[in-house]
Design a protein around this motif. Structure first.
Motif, PDB file in Angstrom:
ATOM      1  N   UNK A 251       0.780  -1.234   0.000  1.00  0.00           N
ATOM      2  CA  UNK A 251       0.000   0.000   0.000  1.00  0.00           C
ATOM      3  C   UNK A 251       0.815   1.290   0.000  1.00  0.00           C
ATOM      4  N   UNK A 252       2.138   1.198   0.046  1.00  0.00           N
ATOM      5  CA  UNK A 252       2.942   2.393   0.291  1.00  0.00           C
ATOM      6  C   UNK A 252       3.801   2.829  -0.883  1.00  0.00           C
ATOM      7  N   UNK A 253       3.415   2.475  -2.087  1.00  0.00           N
ATOM      8  CA  UNK A 253       4.159   2.934  -3.247  1.00  0.00           C
ATOM      9  C   UNK A 253       5.456   2.168  -3.457  1.00  0.00           C
ATOM     10  N   UNK A 254       6.404   2.774  -4.183  1.00  0.00           N
ATOM     11  CA  UNK A 254       7.623   2.058  -4.585  1.00  0.00           C
ATOM     12  C   UNK A 254       8.685   2.006  -3.489  1.00  0.00           C
ATOM     13  N   UNK A 255       8.376   1.334  -2.415  1.00  0.00           N
ATOM     14  CA  UNK A 255       9.307   1.229  -1.295  1.00  0.00           C
ATOM     15  C   UNK A 255       9.853  -0.196  -1.184  1.00  0.00           C
ATOM     16  N   UNK A 256      11.072  -0.292  -0.647  1.00  0.00           N
ATOM     17  CA  UNK A 256      11.604  -1.597  -0.274  1.00  0.00           C
ATOM     18  C   UNK A 256      12.482  -2.277  -1.289  1.00  0.00           C
ATOM     19  N   UNK A 257      12.846  -1.598  -2.376  1.00  0.00           N
ATOM     20  CA  UNK A 257      13.675  -2.241  -3.390  1.00  0.00           C
ATOM     21  C   UNK A 257      15.046  -2.609  -2.828  1.00  0.00           C
ATOM     22  N   UNK A 258      15.522  -3.806  -3.180  1.00  0.00           N
ATOM     23  CA  UNK A 258      16.821  -4.287  -2.699  1.00  0.00           C
ATOM     24  C   UNK A 258      17.938  -3.467  -3.337  1.00  0.00           C
ATOM     25  N   UNK A 259      18.716  -2.810  -2.489  1.00  0.00           N
ATOM     26  CA  UNK A 259      19.775  -1.922  -2.953  1.00  0.00           C
ATOM     27  C   UNK A 259      20.900  -2.730  -3.604  1.00  0.00           C
ATOM     28  N   UNK A 260      21.386  -2.219  -4.732  1.00  0.00           N
ATOM     29  CA  UNK A 260      22.552  -2.793  -5.385  1.00  0.00           C
ATOM     30  C   UNK A 260      23.653  -1.750  -5.475  1.00  0.00           C
TER      31      UNK A 260
END
Length: 376
Positions: A251-260
């Protein structure tokens, strides 16, 4: 030593040529494959090279091995403060270890900021899907690819978990993810993996990008993929890719992408440690990162490059269009023992996805592997 792609190699060569003209110090770069970059022991490289481009999950291992020189040297505090203030998301902090800030040292400087974003073909669809269910619909139409070659399947698992608000653990020991949350994430990933086809299990982000950029490709979206800015440039490949924030499953938009991304590190074993540290500070700084580094096809690690009008104009706003995803990225585990877990967990996850296994057994194994990785 850097990695074998125009984004990883060309800017290092171009910037080193400037360094030689201005400082009289020659730096010669070798390169290794993306797969080697993600898994090859840093200690072995540190015994051969003065400067090494690394991935941040290695920092727990390399500090135990003592193979890198810390970059937080006395007398350069103001320069480091400027680098930290220019961090894109948690890129700068990702190279600090241990996690306790009172004891942390700086083991690399970010020169390339990345996270899983979304690639799409603007000539095939009007805009990138904003919701995960829209991606699934496109996949039913045969218009989606997803890189699932290890470790990228695990990266997508991480991203989906954090995006749903049930992020995997990045410290331990303990379970990687709570069982019910893990089952939900696995089921989402399994549904898409079943739609994109088995070839994706052999594809990394470069392979997916190449397939999408082919002139006869019908692939409209790669919803979770480490962005390669080169493909956003006109003329790099037959068809240009555009990039956007990840589609939201939660529900919170584009959050949580695994950092590279990557950082530049200095070998503790070399005869030129001070000279190598000087170069690391320079190439990670704002002026280089918005000037010669992106001009040579690099993907900057400093916000000065991400915010520069000319840099964005040359890449169809690659940086502005994915910045929100980068700023809300999720930091992977970095403890000594994690790198072996990353490979083993990716293999186990892919085994389950390929064979159509139920979630419970796979999640149980991932949790056991993660807990065991702290005892290595």
């Amino acid at each position: 030593m850097t990695w074998s792609h125009p984004r990883g190699y060309d800017p290092m060569v171009a910037c080193s040529a400037i360094w030689k003209r201005t400082k009289g110090v020659e730096i010669v770069w070798d390169k290794r494959s993306l797969q080697d970059f993600e898994s090859f022991p840093v200690e072995e490289l540190a015994r051969q090279y003065d400067l090494i481009v690394i991935d941040h999950p290695h920092v727990g291992q390399i500090t135990e091995e003592g193979c890198l020189a810390p970059l937080d040297v006395a007398g350069r505090e103001a320069e480091r403060a400027a680098l930290a203030s220019g961090s894109v998301g948690r890129s700068y902090a990702s190279y600090q270890w241990p996690g306790d800030r009172r004891q942390a040292r700086q083991w690399a400087f970010p020169i390339d900021a990345a996270a899983q974003v979304q690639a799409y073909r603007p000539d095939l669809i009007d805009a990138a899907p904003k919701r995960w269910e829209d991606v699934v619909q496109l996949a039913h139409e045969g218009r989606v690819l997803l890189p699932l070659r290890p470790p990228h399947s695990l990266m997508s698992f991480y991203t989906l978990a954090a995006n749903l608000g049930r992020a995997c653990a990045n410290e331990g020991p303990g379970a990687l993810i709570e069982e019910a949350a893990g089952r939900k994430v696995y089921d989402l990933l399994a549904e898409l993996a079943g739609l994109v086809g088995p070839a994706c299990f052999e594809m990394d982000p470069i392979a997916v990008s190449e397939a999408m950029a082919a002139p006869d490709s019908a692939i409209a979206s790669a919803p979770l993929i480490y962005g390669y800015v080169n493909y956003a440039m006109s003329g790099f490949r037959p068809r240009r890719l555009a990039f956007a924030d990840i589609p939201a499953a939660g529900p919170d938009g584009p959050k949580g992408s695994a950092i590279g991304g990557t950082g530049i590190a200095v070998s503790a074993f070399g005869a030129n440690v001070e000279a190598a540290i000087d170069f690391a500070y320079w190439i990670a700084g704002a002026e280089v990162q918005r000037g010669p580094f992106p001009a040579a096809g690099g993907q900057p690690g400093h916000a000065a490059g991400w915010e520069d009008d000319a840099v964005n104009a040359a890449t169809s706003d690659f940086y502005r269009n994915t910045r929100q995803t980068l700023e809300h990225g999720w930091l992977r585990p970095r403890h000594n023992g994690y790198m072996a877990f990353q490979q083993e967990a990716s293999d186990r996850l892919n085994e389950g996805l390929r064979d159509g296994e139920e979630a419970a057994g796979v999640i149980g194994d991932l949790n056991a592997m993660f807990a065991a990785s702290f005892g290595r």
